[in-house]
Scaffold this motif. Sequence first.
Motif, PDB file in Angstrom:
ATOM      1  N   LEU A 152     -19.493 -23.378  23.090  1.00 39.70           N
ATOM      2  CA  LEU A 152     -20.240 -22.736  22.243  1.00 39.70           C
ATOM      3  C   LEU A 152     -19.924 -21.123  22.190  1.00 39.70           C
ATOM      4  CD1 LEU A 152     -23.372 -24.420  22.337  1.00 39.70           C
ATOM      5  CD2 LEU A 152     -21.905 -24.544  20.515  1.00 39.70           C
ATOM      6  N   ARG A 211     -15.371 -27.922  17.929  1.00 37.50           N
ATOM      7  CA  ARG A 211     -15.722 -27.511  19.249  1.00 37.50           C
ATOM      8  C   ARG A 211     -17.273 -27.066  19.138  1.00 37.50           C
ATOM      9  NH1 ARG A 211     -14.177 -21.872  18.834  1.00 37.50           N
ATOM     10  NH2 ARG A 211     -12.649 -21.533  17.029  1.00 37.50           N
ATOM     11  N   GLU A 212     -17.932 -26.763  17.879  1.00 33.41           N
ATOM     12  CA  GLU A 212     -19.134 -26.506  17.960  1.00 33.41           C
ATOM     13  C   GLU A 212     -19.844 -27.900  17.928  1.00 33.41           C
ATOM     14  OE1 GLU A 212     -22.572 -24.651  14.895  1.00 33.41           O
ATOM     15  OE2 GLU A 212     -20.439 -24.919  14.249  1.00 33.41           O
ATOM     16  N   TYR A 250     -23.067 -21.773  10.889  1.00 34.13           N
ATOM     17  CA  TYR A 250     -22.704 -22.544  11.952  1.00 34.13           C
ATOM     18  C   TYR A 250     -23.934 -23.820  11.913  1.00 34.13           C
ATOM     19  CZ  TYR A 250     -20.282 -19.019  14.123  1.00 34.13           C
ATOM     20  OH  TYR A 250     -19.428 -17.947  14.450  1.00 34.13           O
ATOM     21  N   GLY A 296     -16.685 -15.713  17.100  1.00 32.04           N
ATOM     22  CA  GLY A 296     -15.927 -16.544  15.959  1.00 32.04           C
ATOM     23  C   GLY A 296     -14.761 -15.489  15.704  1.00 32.04           C
ATOM     24  N   THR A 319     -17.112 -19.801  22.818  1.00 30.32           N
ATOM     25  CA  THR A 319     -16.085 -19.662  21.867  1.00 30.32           C
ATOM     26  C   THR A 319     -16.230 -19.703  20.501  1.00 30.32           C
ATOM     27  OG1 THR A 319     -15.200 -21.977  21.845  1.00 30.32           O
ATOM     28  CG2 THR A 319     -14.649 -20.592  23.735  1.00 30.32           C
ATOM     29  N   VAL A 320     -17.320 -20.443  20.286  1.00 23.47           N
ATOM     30  CA  VAL A 320     -17.758 -20.545  18.539  1.00 23.47           C
ATOM     31  C   VAL A 320     -18.242 -19.412  18.251  1.00 23.47           C
ATOM     32  CG1 VAL A 320     -19.510 -21.633  17.041  1.00 23.47           C
ATOM     33  CG2 VAL A 320     -17.996 -22.968  18.532  1.00 23.47           C
ATOM     34  N   LEU A 376     -16.743 -27.067  12.664  1.00 19.48           N
ATOM     35  CA  LEU A 376     -15.878 -26.888  13.587  1.00 19.48           C
ATOM     36  C   LEU A 376     -16.175 -27.942  14.802  1.00 19.48           C
ATOM     37  CD1 LEU A 376     -13.806 -24.469  14.074  1.00 19.48           C
ATOM     38  CD2 LEU A 376     -15.488 -23.374  15.400  1.00 19.48           C
ATOM     39  N   ARG A 414     -11.422 -29.255  12.756  1.00 23.44           N
ATOM     40  CA  ARG A 414     -12.681 -29.351  11.879  1.00 23.44           C
ATOM     41  C   ARG A 414     -13.018 -30.894  11.545  1.00 23.44           C
ATOM     42  NH1 ARG A 414     -13.567 -23.803  10.830  1.00 23.44           N
ATOM     43  NH2 ARG A 414     -15.376 -24.496   9.732  1.00 23.44           N
ATOM     44  N   GLY A 419     -11.867 -17.880  16.352  1.00 21.39           N
ATOM     45  CA  GLY A 419     -12.099 -18.635  15.048  1.00 21.39           C
ATOM     46  C   GLY A 419     -11.546 -17.983  13.819  1.00 21.39           C
ATOM     47  N   ALA A 469     -14.772 -16.033  10.489  1.00 23.71           N
ATOM     48  CA  ALA A 469     -15.809 -16.707  11.337  1.00 23.71           C
ATOM     49  C   ALA A 469     -16.486 -15.340  11.665  1.00 23.71           C
ATOM     50  CB  ALA A 469     -15.229 -17.308  12.483  1.00 23.71           C
ATOM     51  N   SER A 483     -25.228 -26.287  14.761  1.00 26.49           N
ATOM     52  CA  SER A 483     -25.931 -25.609  15.871  1.00 26.49           C
ATOM     53  C   SER A 483     -27.365 -25.282  15.084  1.00 26.49           C
ATOM     54  CB  SER A 483     -25.448 -24.197  16.383  1.00 26.49           C
ATOM     55  OG  SER A 483     -24.285 -24.409  17.165  1.00 26.49           O
TER      56      SER A 483
END
Length: 227
Positions: free
Chosen positions: A55, A22-23, A185, A61, A57-58, A20, A11, A65, A69, A188
């Motif tokens: 995204l 990866r986001e 999020y 969540g 995987t985000v 996050l 993070r 996550g 999440a 995003s």
Amino acid sequence: MDFLQWLFEARIPVGNGSLLLREVVGNVFGLLSALGGMRRRVWAWPVGILGNLLLLTVFVGSIFGGAGAATLLGQAGRQMMFIAVSIYGWRQWQASRDRGGQAVTPRWAGSRARLGMVSFLIVGTFALTPLFRMLGSYEPVWADAWTFVGSLLATFGMARGWVEFWLVWVAVDIVGVPLLFSAGYYASAFMYVFYGVFTLVGFFVWARAQRTATPSIETLLPDPTLR
């Protein structure tokens, strides 16, 4: 394995909270894909696919996550839809790379098509909302369904060269931004704000091109990650 674990758990501290990793990385890939798309580079598609996978995987969540999440099935579904579109676009661009871009003359969809788009958006949202709720999507579930159906509709509209498809993206952003903020999020959500402004500009550009009736705008499918 250690790298993947780090990627899924890392993070970025921001103020009193964090984003996050990866986001953020997924949206960066989306931006790179958009830049490549504007320059008509084939590499834009695989870069966009990488962003979509991150995204995906985000937004599921609760699986990737942790229990805290939020799960946005509509957003996750969009990533899967855009991955499929990107594979198609990648093959098309690769095949036509040496022949130049395929241009389209923007045109108004017409009253019948507009009525069809509005109906599809409303009916599709009502139809998917109970399904997404049953599968555990984040409340308000109708907003998640709206963004999914609207994204599908906007993709179809752009492929047809309809000027109105830009306004569909605006409608998606209006609902999607508060949904993403409420779900946590933030990266995003801020990207949605940026593209909300971008889609308004795009609408006026296409409307002007329609008036001049010159095929100067390519049929580019919307960037899959940044939507």
